[in-house]
Design a protein around this motif. Structure first.
Motif, PDB file in Angstrom:
ATOM      1  N   LEU A   7      83.729  46.076 172.460  1.00  0.00           N
ATOM      2  CA  LEU A   7      83.918  47.521 172.319  1.00  0.00           C
ATOM      3  C   LEU A   7      82.557  48.167 172.054  1.00  0.00           C
ATOM      4  O   LEU A   7      81.906  47.871 171.052  1.00  0.00           O
ATOM      5  CB  LEU A   7      84.877  47.810 171.170  1.00  0.00           C
ATOM      6  CG  LEU A   7      85.264  49.274 170.951  1.00  0.00           C
ATOM      7  CD1 LEU A   7      85.996  49.829 172.176  1.00  0.00           C
ATOM      8  CD2 LEU A   7      86.135  49.412 169.711  1.00  0.00           C
ATOM      9  N   ARG A   8      82.140  49.037 172.974  1.00  0.00           N
ATOM     10  CA  ARG A   8      80.808  49.659 172.884  1.00  0.00           C
ATOM     11  C   ARG A   8      80.919  51.146 172.587  1.00  0.00           C
ATOM     12  O   ARG A   8      81.863  51.812 173.025  1.00  0.00           O
ATOM     13  CB  ARG A   8      80.034  49.451 174.188  1.00  0.00           C
ATOM     14  CG  ARG A   8      79.794  47.986 174.537  1.00  0.00           C
ATOM     15  CD  ARG A   8      79.023  47.855 175.843  1.00  0.00           C
ATOM     16  NE  ARG A   8      78.866  46.461 176.246  1.00  0.00           N
ATOM     17  CZ  ARG A   8      77.891  45.659 175.826  1.00  0.00           C
ATOM     18  NH1 ARG A   8      76.959  46.146 174.990  1.00  0.00           N
ATOM     19  NH2 ARG A   8      77.814  44.402 176.226  1.00  0.00           N
ATOM     20  N   ALA A   9      79.933  51.662 171.855  1.00  0.00           N
ATOM     21  CA  ALA A   9      79.877  53.090 171.566  1.00  0.00           C
ATOM     22  C   ALA A   9      79.586  53.861 172.847  1.00  0.00           C
ATOM     23  O   ALA A   9      78.697  53.498 173.613  1.00  0.00           O
ATOM     24  CB  ALA A   9      78.795  53.373 170.522  1.00  0.00           C
ATOM     25  N   GLN A  10      80.348  54.914 173.072  1.00  0.00           N
ATOM     26  CA  GLN A  10      80.173  55.726 174.271  1.00  0.00           C
ATOM     27  C   GLN A  10      79.135  56.830 174.090  1.00  0.00           C
ATOM     28  O   GLN A  10      78.752  57.488 175.066  1.00  0.00           O
ATOM     29  CB  GLN A  10      81.512  56.346 174.680  1.00  0.00           C
ATOM     30  CG  GLN A  10      82.574  55.313 175.029  1.00  0.00           C
ATOM     31  CD  GLN A  10      82.150  54.401 176.158  1.00  0.00           C
ATOM     32  OE1 GLN A  10      81.825  54.858 177.250  1.00  0.00           O
ATOM     33  NE2 GLN A  10      82.123  53.094 175.895  1.00  0.00           N
ATOM     34  N   PHE A  11      78.683  57.045 172.865  1.00  0.00           N
ATOM     35  CA  PHE A  11      77.639  58.030 172.599  1.00  0.00           C
ATOM     36  C   PHE A  11      77.016  57.747 171.235  1.00  0.00           C
ATOM     37  O   PHE A  11      77.564  56.975 170.437  1.00  0.00           O
ATOM     38  CB  PHE A  11      78.189  59.466 172.654  1.00  0.00           C
ATOM     39  CG  PHE A  11      79.456  59.686 171.857  1.00  0.00           C
ATOM     40  CD1 PHE A  11      79.418  59.898 170.483  1.00  0.00           C
ATOM     41  CD2 PHE A  11      80.694  59.675 172.481  1.00  0.00           C
ATOM     42  CE1 PHE A  11      80.575  60.093 169.758  1.00  0.00           C
ATOM     43  CE2 PHE A  11      81.867  59.866 171.772  1.00  0.00           C
ATOM     44  CZ  PHE A  11      81.805  60.078 170.405  1.00  0.00           C
ATOM     45  N   ASP A  12      75.838  58.328 170.980  1.00  0.00           N
ATOM     46  CA  ASP A  12      75.212  58.225 169.664  1.00  0.00           C
ATOM     47  C   ASP A  12      76.097  58.935 168.639  1.00  0.00           C
ATOM     48  O   ASP A  12      76.644  60.013 168.926  1.00  0.00           O
ATOM     49  CB  ASP A  12      73.830  58.886 169.666  1.00  0.00           C
ATOM     50  CG  ASP A  12      72.851  58.198 170.587  1.00  0.00           C
ATOM     51  OD1 ASP A  12      73.197  57.142 171.139  1.00  0.00           O
ATOM     52  OD2 ASP A  12      71.724  58.717 170.755  1.00  0.00           O
ATOM     53  N   GLY A  13      76.217  58.366 167.456  1.00  0.00           N
ATOM     54  CA  GLY A  13      77.026  59.047 166.454  1.00  0.00           C
ATOM     55  C   GLY A  13      77.209  58.235 165.195  1.00  0.00           C
ATOM     56  O   GLY A  13      76.479  57.266 164.934  1.00  0.00           O
ATOM     57  N   SER A  14      78.219  58.629 164.405  1.00  0.00           N
ATOM     58  CA  SER A  14      78.531  57.966 163.141  1.00  0.00           C
ATOM     59  C   SER A  14      79.976  57.504 163.138  1.00  0.00           C
ATOM     60  O   SER A  14      80.861  58.169 163.697  1.00  0.00           O
ATOM     61  CB  SER A  14      78.304  58.925 161.964  1.00  0.00           C
ATOM     62  OG  SER A  14      76.943  59.244 161.833  1.00  0.00           O
ATOM     63  N   VAL A  15      80.204  56.370 162.507  1.00  0.00           N
ATOM     64  CA  VAL A  15      81.558  55.835 162.367  1.00  0.00           C
ATOM     65  C   VAL A  15      82.240  56.538 161.200  1.00  0.00           C
ATOM     66  O   VAL A  15      81.739  56.526 160.075  1.00  0.00           O
ATOM     67  CB  VAL A  15      81.519  54.312 162.124  1.00  0.00           C
ATOM     68  CG1 VAL A  15      82.929  53.770 161.890  1.00  0.00           C
ATOM     69  CG2 VAL A  15      80.851  53.603 163.287  1.00  0.00           C
ATOM     70  N   THR A  16      83.380  57.176 161.469  1.00  0.00           N
ATOM     71  CA  THR A  16      84.113  57.867 160.409  1.00  0.00           C
ATOM     72  C   THR A  16      85.390  57.140 160.003  1.00  0.00           C
ATOM     73  O   THR A  16      85.952  57.438 158.953  1.00  0.00           O
ATOM     74  CB  THR A  16      84.476  59.296 160.837  1.00  0.00           C
ATOM     75  OG1 THR A  16      85.311  59.244 162.006  1.00  0.00           O
ATOM     76  CG2 THR A  16      83.219  60.095 161.150  1.00  0.00           C
TER      77      THR A  16
END
Length: 245
Positions: free
Chosen positions: A138-147
């Protein structure tokens, strides 16, 4: 002057989940972690897929060996056929022997075609297996933060088993405000505007105005982009002062 409140929101917020069934083997992130696009967030158990991949690689080696053998036999049959053509033309062999050489060549060509087909089938199976292995990460689709982290290691789920990680693009924040039609027409897209958040200024730029009146609130939604390098928390409220007649 009228103060209108708007909620600070991430431009993108997405629940990330797996596209295949499996058992969750490893979760690489936790709530509050920052990630880059393409970072691995979690992995499924891939031991079965890896075993299949190893078997397919062995099958490919075997298929390639069969192709090499078929190529050698085809070269020999082709050479024998050409010799038979010359001998037949000069009357040194019978029609039966020439026909046999021709049949041998056709059979060798068929075996070579089958060998190529087998290699293509194994390669297709390897591609499909690699695709499943890729879907197991499972890969991040954009830069960001895990909430939010919804599941822990060992969880088992079927196809489309729900969200795994919630990710927000908190480096790209927006404020959405409902304005009267008159107030909206007095604003300019691309212009800078100041919001107030608990006595602190928040610098923004008007990104767009949705060209339709909300039938429930009778307002037009204006979207302001929060300028860079400001410590603003998504979900909080900010006010903008609007001049009214």
């Amino acid at each position: 002057v009228q103060n209108i409140s708007g909620q600070i929101m991430a431009a993108r917020e997405s629940n990330h989940g797996f596209d295949r069934a499996g058992i969750l083997a490893d979760v690489m992130v936790d709530e509050g972690d920052r990630v880059k696009k393409g970072d691995i967030l979690a992995k499924l158990d891939t031991r079965t897929l890896e075993a299949q991949n190893a078997q397919l690689r062995a099958d490919l080696e075997s298929a390639q060996a069969s192709k090499n053998e078929a190529q050698t036999n085809l070269d020999r049959a082709n050479a024998a056929y050409k010799r038979s053509e010359i001998l037949k033309k000069n009357g040194h062999i019978s029609q039966q022997r020439f026909d046999q050489a021709e049949n041998d060549l056709a059979a060798a060509q068929a075996r070579f075609t089958t060998a190529n087909s087998n290699i293509a089938k194994v390669n297709a199976a390897i591609d499909a297996n690699n695709a499943e292995l890729d879907l197991s990460m499972l890969r991040a689709q954009f830069d960001g933060s895990v909430t939010k982290r919804f599941l822990d290691e060992g969880a088992s789920f079927g196809m489309g088993g729900g969200p795994m990680i919630r990710l927000i693009e908190d480096s790209n924040l927006e404020i959405r405000v409902g304005l009267t039609e008159l107030a909206a027409t007095n604003m300019t897209i691309g212009q800078h505007y100041l919001f107030n958040q608990n006595g602190r200024e928040v610098r923004t730029t008007l990104k767009s105005i949705i060209g339709q009146i909300d039938q429930n609130t009778r307002t037009v939604t204006a979207i302001f982009v929060v300028n860079d390098d400001q410590l603003v928390i998504p979900g909080s409220l900010a006010d903008i002062a609007i001049k009214v007649n």
